[in-house]
Design a protein around this motif. Structure first.
Motif, short mmCIF file in Angstrom:
data_model
loop_
_atom_site.label_atom_id
_atom_site.label_comp_id
_atom_site.label_asym_id
_atom_site.label_seq_id
_atom_site.Cartn_x
_atom_site.Cartn_y
_atom_site.Cartn_z
N GLU A 129 0.89 -1.37 -0.15
CA GLU A 129 0.24 -0.21 0.01
C GLU A 129 0.44 1.25 0.40
N ASP A 130 2.17 0.92 0.66
CA ASP A 130 3.01 2.73 0.67
C ASP A 130 4.17 2.60 -0.31
N LEU A 131 4.13 3.74 -0.90
CA LEU A 131 5.58 4.40 -1.44
C LEU A 131 6.53 4.23 -0.24
N VAL A 132 7.73 4.30 -1.28
CA VAL A 132 8.78 3.84 -0.17
C VAL A 132 9.48 4.42 -0.48
N THR A 133 10.57 5.74 0.15
CA THR A 133 12.30 6.00 -0.18
C THR A 133 12.76 5.87 0.72
N VAL A 134 13.85 6.05 0.33
CA VAL A 134 15.68 5.94 1.21
C VAL A 134 16.39 6.42 1.14
N ARG A 135 17.02 7.31 2.07
CA ARG A 135 17.65 8.79 1.84
C ARG A 135 19.45 8.07 2.37
N LEU A 136 20.08 7.81 1.25
CA LEU A 136 21.53 7.68 1.52
C LEU A 136 22.24 8.97 1.30
N PRO A 137 23.60 9.10 1.39
CA PRO A 137 24.45 10.24 1.45
C PRO A 137 24.61 10.48 0.77
N GLU A 138 24.50 10.12 -0.13
CA GLU A 138 24.60 10.52 -1.56
C GLU A 138 23.44 10.87 -3.05
N THR A 139 22.52 10.92 -2.58
CA THR A 139 20.53 10.64 -3.24
C THR A 139 19.62 10.03 -2.48
N THR A 140 18.85 9.64 -3.13
CA THR A 140 17.75 9.60 -1.89
C THR A 140 16.39 8.14 -3.58
N LEU A 141 16.38 7.19 -2.19
CA LEU A 141 15.98 6.00 -3.57
C LEU A 141 14.59 5.56 -3.04
N GLY A 142 14.05 5.56 -4.72
CA GLY A 142 12.69 5.27 -4.33
C GLY A 142 12.42 3.98 -4.94
N LEU A 143 11.71 3.20 -4.54
CA LEU A 143 12.04 1.55 -4.39
C LEU A 143 10.27 1.36 -5.08
N ALA A 144 10.49 0.49 -6.20
CA ALA A 144 9.63 -0.38 -7.36
C ALA A 144 10.46 -1.93 -6.75
N THR A 145 9.41 -2.17 -8.03
CA THR A 145 9.56 -4.09 -7.99
C THR A 145 9.10 -4.15 -9.26
N CYS A 146 9.84 -4.47 -10.81
CA CYS A 146 9.46 -4.83 -11.42
C CYS A 146 7.77 -5.14 -12.27
N TYR A 147 7.31 -5.41 -11.69
CA TYR A 147 5.65 -5.43 -12.50
C TYR A 147 5.62 -3.77 -12.66
N ASP A 148 5.51 -3.52 -11.16
CA ASP A 148 5.33 -1.40 -11.36
C ASP A 148 5.68 -0.61 -12.40
N LEU A 149 7.18 -1.36 -13.17
CA LEU A 149 7.58 -0.56 -14.14
C LEU A 149 6.37 0.02 -15.12
N ARG A 150 5.14 -0.39 -15.06
CA ARG A 150 4.69 -0.45 -16.12
C ARG A 150 3.58 0.87 -15.68
N PHE A 151 3.27 1.46 -14.49
CA PHE A 151 2.70 2.23 -13.34
C PHE A 151 3.20 3.35 -13.20
N PRO A 152 3.42 4.35 -14.36
CA PRO A 152 4.07 5.47 -14.34
C PRO A 152 3.94 6.48 -12.72
N GLU A 153 2.25 6.23 -12.66
CA GLU A 153 1.94 7.16 -12.08
C GLU A 153 2.66 6.82 -10.18
N LEU A 154 3.10 5.58 -10.19
CA LEU A 154 3.64 5.03 -9.35
C LEU A 154 4.88 5.61 -9.04
N PHE A 155 6.08 6.09 -9.72
CA PHE A 155 6.98 6.84 -9.75
C PHE A 155 7.06 8.60 -9.72
N ARG A 156 5.67 9.53 -10.18
CA ARG A 156 5.17 10.57 -9.78
C ARG A 156 5.37 10.06 -8.60
#
Length: 259
Positions: A129-156
């Protein structure tokens, strides 16, 4: 920032315990890089549906313990791909784990979009249910998995939450490899973010995998790619400052009207 994508696959003659040990050794070999990424459901195989229930484990189960130790020993941020997770109520999830260089769990992401339509993962796994990000020292990661790649609204949504590097472990089938490469570049271009997409090698339950792990920069240029579906390691240098530069020089995200 240096990253290693470990394009691995299940060996039919290899137990899950043996695979964990082998993959942990590969992670330790990446000492000196900043980020290591594994594929989706590498303990079982993304298409090995009959194994999901038998191999499901609690969040802090065997894979968690082995990967936490490997991240700590190597001193790396480790996106440990995903596992079939069983929660306290017996529900199954396709869950990604991210560990810090000290071996602490930095984030867990339950895959939101399940593949299979009316079979396989779509009926065996519960949706996250939840969008997840992770802060690294150099950048912030946004997490997705496989089939998620087909859904641009998740990445927005991830970009709105601060993501600058989109990490996508996958068990993507070879017969749709063209979509894998196309969508990885599209997500990078439209979100002006790095895409770090780690595919699987070999075959999962008889389904040939696409492989072709790839890193794409915010302008859509391929930084590095494994142009095959065999096991291998893709090592790339990522310049996190390119995200800010791209978004400043071509500020398309500021012109968004629909949210």
């Amino acid at each position: 920032m240096h990253a290693s994508l470990l394009q691995i696959g299940p060996d039919e003659g290899e137990s899950v315990d043996s695979r964990r040990t082998r993959v942990a050794s590969l992670v330790r070999e990446q000492a000196g890089v900043d980020l290591v990424v594994l594929p989706e459901l590498w303990t079982t195989g993304a298409f090995a549906y009959e194994s999901f229930d038998a191999e499901a484990e609690p969040l802090e189960g065997p894979t968690y313990e082995v990967m936490a130790a490997a991240a700590r020993d190597a001193g790396v941020w480790l996106h440990a791909g995903s596992i079939p997770e069983r929660d306290a109520d017996g529900h199954l999830y396709n869950t990604s784990l991210v560990f810090s260089p000290t071996g602490e769990l930095a984030a867990a992401y339950r895959k939101i979009h399940r593949f299979g339509f009316d079979k396989g993962e779509a009926v065996l796994m519960s949706p996250g249910e939840d969008l997840v990000t992770v802060r690294l020292p150099e950048t912030t990661l946004g997490l997705a998995t496989c089939y998620d790649l087909r859904f641009p609204e998740l990445f927005r949504g991830l970009v709105d939450a601060g993501a600058e590097t989109l990490v996508i472990p996958a068990g993507w089938p070879e017969r749709r490899r063209g979509h894998w490469s196309l969508l990885a570049r599209a997500r990078a271009v439209e979100n002006q973010a790095f895409v770090v997409a780690c595919g699987s090698a070999g075959a999962h339950a008889g389904v040939p995998q696409a492989g072709f792990s790839v890193v794409v920069d915010p302008w859509g240029e391929v930084v590095g790619e494994l142009a095959h579906a065999e096991e291998g390691v893709l090592r790339v240098r990522i310049d996190p400052e390119r995200v800010g530069v791209t978004r400043e020089q071509f500020p398309a995200l500021k012109d968004r009207r629909l949210r």
